[in-house]
Design a protein around this motif. Structure first.
Motif, PDB file in Angstrom:
ATOM      1  N   LEU A 124       0.841  -1.184   0.000  1.00  0.00           N
ATOM      2  CA  LEU A 124       0.000   0.000   0.000  1.00  0.00           C
ATOM      3  C   LEU A 124       0.880   1.240   0.000  1.00  0.00           C
ATOM      4  CD1 LEU A 124      -2.570  -1.164   2.681  1.00  0.00           C
ATOM      5  CD2 LEU A 124      -2.859  -1.178   0.209  1.00  0.00           C
ATOM      6  N   TYR A 131       1.660   4.873   1.358  1.00  0.00           N
ATOM      7  CA  TYR A 131       1.428   5.741   2.508  1.00  0.00           C
ATOM      8  C   TYR A 131       2.134   7.066   2.291  1.00  0.00           C
ATOM      9  CZ  TYR A 131      -0.096   1.553   4.970  1.00  0.00           C
ATOM     10  OH  TYR A 131      -0.756   0.421   5.345  1.00  0.00           O
ATOM     11  N   THR A 132       1.663   8.098   2.993  1.00  0.00           N
ATOM     12  CA  THR A 132       2.291   9.421   2.950  1.00  0.00           C
ATOM     13  C   THR A 132       2.865   9.706   4.331  1.00  0.00           C
ATOM     14  OG1 THR A 132       0.674  10.164   1.336  1.00  0.00           O
ATOM     15  CG2 THR A 132       1.912  11.866   2.478  1.00  0.00           C
ATOM     16  N   CYS A 133       4.116  10.094   4.363  1.00  0.00           N
ATOM     17  CA  CYS A 133       4.807  10.394   5.623  1.00  0.00           C
ATOM     18  C   CYS A 133       4.118  11.583   6.303  1.00  0.00           C
ATOM     19  CB  CYS A 133       6.273  10.709   5.340  1.00  0.00           C
ATOM     20  SG  CYS A 133       7.207  11.148   6.815  1.00  0.00           S
ATOM     21  N   GLU A 134       3.897  11.463   7.614  1.00  0.00           N
ATOM     22  CA  GLU A 134       3.230  12.533   8.363  1.00  0.00           C
ATOM     23  C   GLU A 134       4.124  13.747   8.573  1.00  0.00           C
ATOM     24  OE1 GLU A 134       1.777  10.832  11.984  1.00  0.00           O
ATOM     25  OE2 GLU A 134       0.377   9.510  10.931  1.00  0.00           O
ATOM     26  N   GLU A 181       5.888   9.992  -0.260  1.00  0.00           N
ATOM     27  CA  GLU A 181       5.102   8.772  -0.420  1.00  0.00           C
ATOM     28  C   GLU A 181       6.037   7.575  -0.459  1.00  0.00           C
ATOM     29  OE1 GLU A 181       2.591   9.168  -3.817  1.00  0.00           O
ATOM     30  OE2 GLU A 181       1.173  10.427  -2.738  1.00  0.00           O
ATOM     31  N   ARG A 188       4.489   0.157   1.650  1.00  0.00           N
ATOM     32  CA  ARG A 188       4.710  -0.755   2.759  1.00  0.00           C
ATOM     33  C   ARG A 188       3.583  -1.779   2.760  1.00  0.00           C
ATOM     34  NH1 ARG A 188       5.576   2.101   8.163  1.00  0.00           N
ATOM     35  NH2 ARG A 188       7.622   2.452   7.311  1.00  0.00           N
ATOM     36  N   ARG A 193       0.349  -1.887   7.765  1.00  0.00           N
ATOM     37  CA  ARG A 193       0.100  -0.560   8.293  1.00  0.00           C
ATOM     38  C   ARG A 193       0.658  -0.504   9.704  1.00  0.00           C
ATOM     39  NH1 ARG A 193      -1.512   3.158  11.137  1.00  0.00           N
ATOM     40  NH2 ARG A 193      -2.820   4.909  10.686  1.00  0.00           N
ATOM     41  N   ILE A 206       2.778   7.191  10.915  1.00  0.00           N
ATOM     42  CA  ILE A 206       3.264   6.767   9.607  1.00  0.00           C
ATOM     43  C   ILE A 206       4.390   7.703   9.185  1.00  0.00           C
ATOM     44  CG2 ILE A 206       2.650   6.406   7.204  1.00  0.00           C
ATOM     45  CD1 ILE A 206      -0.204   5.836   8.187  1.00  0.00           C
ATOM     46  N   CYS A 234       8.243   7.926   6.924  1.00  0.00           N
ATOM     47  CA  CYS A 234       9.154   7.283   5.980  1.00  0.00           C
ATOM     48  C   CYS A 234      10.426   6.890   6.739  1.00  0.00           C
ATOM     49  CB  CYS A 234       9.475   8.224   4.819  1.00  0.00           C
ATOM     50  SG  CYS A 234      10.408   9.692   5.293  1.00  0.00           S
TER      51      CYS A 234
END
Length: 86
Positions: A5, A7-10, A15, A18, A21, A26, A28
């Motif tokens: 999936l 994900y976007t680093c907070e 992006e 991974r 989850r 979240i 990188c």
């Protein structure tokens, strides 16, 4: 097999892919390493933080009782409470 999936680093907004989850925030790999390093340095800084010395504690006690350090020590000697283990 689980699909990867996106994900976007907070922190940085990058992006990355991974499979699982994470339960933690979240982040990188780069931001995760930085966060780990910040926590490690904070722990080391906390270990190096000096405690209050015994002399400073005696001076604080004297001020709390409205006396100077010398007056406080003299009174403790009169009472037999030397504080040096004797």
């Amino acid at each position: 097999m689980r699909a990867e999936l996106i994900y976007t680093c907070e922190e940085c907004g990058a992006e990355f892919a991974r499979k699982n989850r994470p339960a933690a925030p979240i982040l990188c790999k780069r931001c995760r390493d930085r966060a780990w390093e910040r926590r490690r340095r904070a722990r080391e800084r906390e270990k190096r933080k000096p405690g209050i010395s015994k002399l400073a504690q005696v001076a604080a006690d004297a001020r709390a009782h409205g006396m100077t350090y010398g007056q406080w020590v003299a009174e403790m000697h009169e009472r037999g409470k030397r504080g040096d283990g004797m």
